[in-house]
Motif scaffolding. Structure first.
Motif, PDB file in Angstrom:
ATOM      1  N   LEU A  91     -82.196  29.005   3.253  1.00  0.00           N
ATOM      2  CA  LEU A  91     -81.868  30.166   3.944  1.00  0.00           C
ATOM      3  C   LEU A  91     -81.568  30.796   2.659  1.00  0.00           C
ATOM      4  O   LEU A  91     -81.600  31.841   2.573  1.00  0.00           O
ATOM      5  CB  LEU A  91     -81.272  30.246   5.295  1.00  0.00           C
ATOM      6  CG  LEU A  91     -81.203  32.165   5.931  1.00  0.00           C
ATOM      7  CD1 LEU A  91     -82.383  32.675   6.238  1.00  0.00           C
ATOM      8  CD2 LEU A  91     -80.690  32.120   7.239  1.00  0.00           C
ATOM      9  N   ASN A  92     -80.643  30.306   2.132  1.00  0.00           N
ATOM     10  CA  ASN A  92     -80.172  31.267   0.898  1.00  0.00           C
ATOM     11  C   ASN A  92     -80.937  30.978  -0.444  1.00  0.00           C
ATOM     12  O   ASN A  92     -81.119  32.705  -0.513  1.00  0.00           O
ATOM     13  CB  ASN A  92     -78.439  30.283   0.298  1.00  0.00           C
ATOM     14  CG  ASN A  92     -77.995  30.105   1.481  1.00  0.00           C
ATOM     15  OD1 ASN A  92     -76.758  31.350   1.833  1.00  0.00           O
ATOM     16  ND2 ASN A  92     -76.650  29.151   1.445  1.00  0.00           N
ATOM     17  N   ALA A  93     -82.107  30.468  -0.194  1.00  0.00           N
ATOM     18  CA  ALA A  93     -82.766  30.417  -1.207  1.00  0.00           C
ATOM     19  C   ALA A  93     -83.316  32.061  -0.656  1.00  0.00           C
ATOM     20  O   ALA A  93     -84.322  33.206  -1.989  1.00  0.00           O
ATOM     21  CB  ALA A  93     -83.545  29.577  -1.572  1.00  0.00           C
ATOM     22  N   ILE A  94     -84.156  32.258   0.430  1.00  0.00           N
ATOM     23  CA  ILE A  94     -84.780  32.926   1.122  1.00  0.00           C
ATOM     24  C   ILE A  94     -83.855  34.777   0.835  1.00  0.00           C
ATOM     25  O   ILE A  94     -83.783  35.982   0.842  1.00  0.00           O
ATOM     26  CB  ILE A  94     -85.498  32.121   2.395  1.00  0.00           C
ATOM     27  CG1 ILE A  94     -86.002  31.738   2.440  1.00  0.00           C
ATOM     28  CG2 ILE A  94     -85.953  34.597   3.130  1.00  0.00           C
ATOM     29  CD1 ILE A  94     -86.338  31.611   3.961  1.00  0.00           C
ATOM     30  N   MET A  95     -83.156  34.741   1.395  1.00  0.00           N
ATOM     31  CA  MET A  95     -81.590  35.784   0.972  1.00  0.00           C
ATOM     32  C   MET A  95     -82.042  35.973  -0.712  1.00  0.00           C
ATOM     33  O   MET A  95     -81.531  37.777  -0.603  1.00  0.00           O
ATOM     34  CB  MET A  95     -80.376  35.495   1.043  1.00  0.00           C
ATOM     35  CG  MET A  95     -80.283  35.348   2.645  1.00  0.00           C
ATOM     36  SD  MET A  95     -78.342  34.859   3.262  1.00  0.00           S
ATOM     37  CE  MET A  95     -78.205  34.401   4.112  1.00  0.00           C
ATOM     38  N   ILE A  96     -81.613  35.240  -1.667  1.00  0.00           N
ATOM     39  CA  ILE A  96     -81.537  35.694  -2.739  1.00  0.00           C
ATOM     40  C   ILE A  96     -83.053  36.515  -3.507  1.00  0.00           C
ATOM     41  O   ILE A  96     -83.584  37.366  -4.033  1.00  0.00           O
ATOM     42  CB  ILE A  96     -81.292  34.764  -3.791  1.00  0.00           C
ATOM     43  CG1 ILE A  96     -79.644  33.792  -3.395  1.00  0.00           C
ATOM     44  CG2 ILE A  96     -81.215  34.880  -5.098  1.00  0.00           C
ATOM     45  CD1 ILE A  96     -79.798  32.001  -3.782  1.00  0.00           C
ATOM     46  N   MET A  97     -84.233  35.868  -2.672  1.00  0.00           N
ATOM     47  CA  MET A  97     -85.566  36.819  -2.720  1.00  0.00           C
ATOM     48  C   MET A  97     -85.345  38.049  -3.072  1.00  0.00           C
ATOM     49  O   MET A  97     -85.829  38.687  -3.278  1.00  0.00           O
ATOM     50  CB  MET A  97     -86.307  36.246  -2.413  1.00  0.00           C
ATOM     51  CG  MET A  97     -88.049  35.962  -3.386  1.00  0.00           C
ATOM     52  SD  MET A  97     -89.347  34.975  -2.052  1.00  0.00           S
ATOM     53  CE  MET A  97     -88.937  35.704  -0.421  1.00  0.00           C
ATOM     54  N   ASN A  98     -85.211  38.107  -1.429  1.00  0.00           N
ATOM     55  CA  ASN A  98     -85.570  39.674  -0.961  1.00  0.00           C
ATOM     56  C   ASN A  98     -84.120  40.175  -1.347  1.00  0.00           C
ATOM     57  O   ASN A  98     -84.769  42.024  -1.217  1.00  0.00           O
ATOM     58  CB  ASN A  98     -84.652  39.302   1.073  1.00  0.00           C
ATOM     59  CG  ASN A  98     -86.634  38.760   1.278  1.00  0.00           C
ATOM     60  OD1 ASN A  98     -86.913  39.563   1.583  1.00  0.00           O
ATOM     61  ND2 ASN A  98     -86.563  37.579   1.889  1.00  0.00           N
ATOM     62  N   ILE A  99     -82.817  39.841  -1.665  1.00  0.00           N
ATOM     63  CA  ILE A  99     -82.050  40.521  -2.331  1.00  0.00           C
ATOM     64  C   ILE A  99     -82.816  41.508  -3.360  1.00  0.00           C
ATOM     65  O   ILE A  99     -82.889  42.700  -3.496  1.00  0.00           O
ATOM     66  CB  ILE A  99     -80.393  40.327  -1.687  1.00  0.00           C
ATOM     67  CG1 ILE A  99     -80.159  40.076  -1.584  1.00  0.00           C
ATOM     68  CG2 ILE A  99     -80.065  41.838  -3.328  1.00  0.00           C
ATOM     69  CD1 ILE A  99     -78.834  38.849  -1.015  1.00  0.00           C
ATOM     70  N   TRP A 100     -83.129  40.200  -4.189  1.00  0.00           N
ATOM     71  CA  TRP A 100     -83.606  41.030  -5.250  1.00  0.00           C
ATOM     72  C   TRP A 100     -85.111  41.946  -5.419  1.00  0.00           C
ATOM     73  O   TRP A 100     -85.642  43.202  -6.288  1.00  0.00           O
ATOM     74  CB  TRP A 100     -84.240  40.220  -6.189  1.00  0.00           C
ATOM     75  CG  TRP A 100     -84.799  40.175  -8.183  1.00  0.00           C
ATOM     76  CD1 TRP A 100     -83.829  40.183  -9.039  1.00  0.00           C
ATOM     77  CD2 TRP A 100     -86.009  40.060  -7.888  1.00  0.00           C
ATOM     78  NE1 TRP A 100     -85.315  40.451 -10.387  1.00  0.00           N
ATOM     79  CE2 TRP A 100     -86.573  40.242  -9.356  1.00  0.00           C
ATOM     80  CE3 TRP A 100     -87.512  39.287  -7.384  1.00  0.00           C
ATOM     81  CZ2 TRP A 100     -87.930  40.806  -9.647  1.00  0.00           C
ATOM     82  CZ3 TRP A 100     -88.958  39.859  -7.325  1.00  0.00           C
ATOM     83  CH2 TRP A 100     -88.737  39.757  -8.993  1.00  0.00           C
ATOM     84  N   ALA A 101     -85.900  41.735  -4.337  1.00  0.00           N
ATOM     85  CA  ALA A 101     -87.052  42.705  -4.340  1.00  0.00           C
ATOM     86  C   ALA A 101     -86.722  43.739  -3.734  1.00  0.00           C
ATOM     87  O   ALA A 101     -87.612  44.050  -3.788  1.00  0.00           O
ATOM     88  CB  ALA A 101     -88.248  40.871  -2.964  1.00  0.00           C
TER      89      ALA A 101
END
Length: 299
Positions: free
Chosen positions: A161-171
Motif C-alpha cells: 500500500l505504501n508503494a501505491i501511496m508513493i506513486m499517487n503522490i508523485w502522479a
C-alpha cells in the motif's frame, strides 16, 4: 401591459428550458438516474444473472457491514491512504508551485516536466511503476547501489500500500501544482515588498503571506484530494490483479464494491449499500474539512 409582460416571461423561460433540455436529459439519464437506482439496489437483495429478481431486505445490507471483516480492512486501508496521501500531495504541490513561481531559470521547462505525470494514463503509469517496483526493477537497483535495503514492493503486505501511496503522490501533486501556480499569480507583489521593508525573510513571507492568501485554494485542493483518494480503485486493482492482495493489504472500499458487484453472485445489493455508505462518508468528511478550514471567513 402586465399580461404581455407575464406572457413574455413565460416565453423566455420556455425557450431557456428548451435549450437546457439536452443537458437535463443527459444529467437525468447518466447521473441522477443511476444514483437513484443504486440507492434502490442498496435496500434489496439483487439477482441480475439468469432470472432477474429484486427482494426487499430493508437495512440488512447496511447491518451486514458491521460483521464484514473484509469491509473493515478495506475501510482501514482507505482511511490510511487518505490520511497520508492528501496532506503529502497538497504540501508537495504547494512547494513545487512556490519554487517554480520564484523566477528560477528554466522554470517553463520544469513546469512541463513536472506536469508530465498528469498527462499519462493512470493504468499506464501503474504498469510503469510495477516494472520499477519489481524485485529486480529500477528502484531496488538504485537502493542496492547506495547500500540501502531492497523491498518486495508488490508482494510484501507491509509495503504494497505504501508503494501505491508513493506513486499517487508523485502522479497527482503536479495537477494541484498548476492550480497553486495560477493562484500565486494573483498575490500582489506589494505584500511581499512591504514584508521585505519590515525585514521578513523568504520563509516568513511564505508562511505569513503566501500560505494564508492561498487558504481558499488549499481548501479546494484538499477537498478534491479527499474525493479522489477515497475512490482509489484502478491502481489497487492493477497492482493486485483485482484481489486486493497481498493479504488484503491493497484492498480499498471501491475495489471491494467491485468484487461484490461483479465477482460474487447475489451481492449486487450489498455492493450498492457499500457504495452508498462510501458516498455518505465522503460527504461528511468534505463538510468537516470545509468547517475546519474556515474558508468562509476569508470572503
Amino acid at each position: 401591459m402586465k399580461r404581455m409582460s407575464t406572457k413574455r416571461m413565460w416565453r423566455e423561460a420556455g425557450a431557456s428550458y428548451l435549450f437546457l433540455s439536452p443537458t437535463l436529459f443527459v444529467l437525468l439519464l447518466f447521473i441522477i438516474g443511476p444514483i437513484l437506482f443504486a440507492i434502490f439496489l442498496a435496500f434489496h437483495k439483487v439477482q441480475l444473472l439468469g432470472t432477474t429478481s429484486f427482494e426487499f431486505v430493508g437495512l440488512d445490507n447496511f447491518k451486514r457491514m458491521a460483521d464484514d471483516t473484509r469491509a473493515k480492512i478495506a475501510l482501514w486501508n482507505t482511511l490510511k491512504y487518505v490520511v497520508i496521501v492528501v496532506p503529502c500531495q497538497t504540501i508537495l504541490a504547494l512547494v513545487l508551485a512556490a519554487t517554480l513561481n520564484a523566477g528560477l531559470k528554466g522554470q517553463k521547462f520544469f513546469r512541463i516536466v513536472y506536469f508530465l505525470p498528469t498527462l499519462t494514463s493512470s493504468a499506464v503509469l501503474t504498469l510503469i511503476f510495477m516494472w520499477m517496483y519489481n524485485q529486480n526493477g529500477l528502484i531496488n537497483h538504485v537502493l542496492k547501489a547506495v547500500g540501502l535495503p531492497t523491498y518486495n514492493w508488490i508482494g510484501d503486505p507491509d509495503v504494497a500500500l505504501n508503494a501505491i501511496m508513493i506513486m499517487n503522490i508523485w502522479a497527482t501533486a503536479p495537477y494541484f501544482m498548476v492550480i497553486y501556480l495560477a493562484a500565486l499569480q494573483d498575490i500582489p507583489d506589494s505584500l511581499y515588498e512591504a514584508a521585505e521593508l519590515d525585514g521578513a525573510n523568504a520563509w516568513q513571507k511564505f508562511w505569513h503571506i503566501t500560505v494564508p492568501y492561498l487558504r481558499p485554494v488549499t481548501s479546494f485542493v484538499v477537498v478534491m484530494g479527499l474525493i479522489g483518494t477515497f475512490q482509489l480503485f484502478d491502481q489497487s486493482y492493477i497492482f493486485s490483479g483485482g484481489s486486493g492482495g497481498p493479504n488484503n493489504s491493497t484492498l480499498t472500499v471501491v475495489l471491494l464494491i467491485y468484487q461484490y458487484a461483479f465477482k460474487t453472485l447475489g451481492t449486487m445489493g450489498y455492493a450498492a449499500a457499500l457504495a452508498f455508505a462510501l458516498a455518505i462518508l465522503i460527504f461528511i468528511v468534505t463538510l468537516l474539512q470545509r468547517k475546519l478550514s474556515k474558508e468562509e471567513s476569508l470572503y
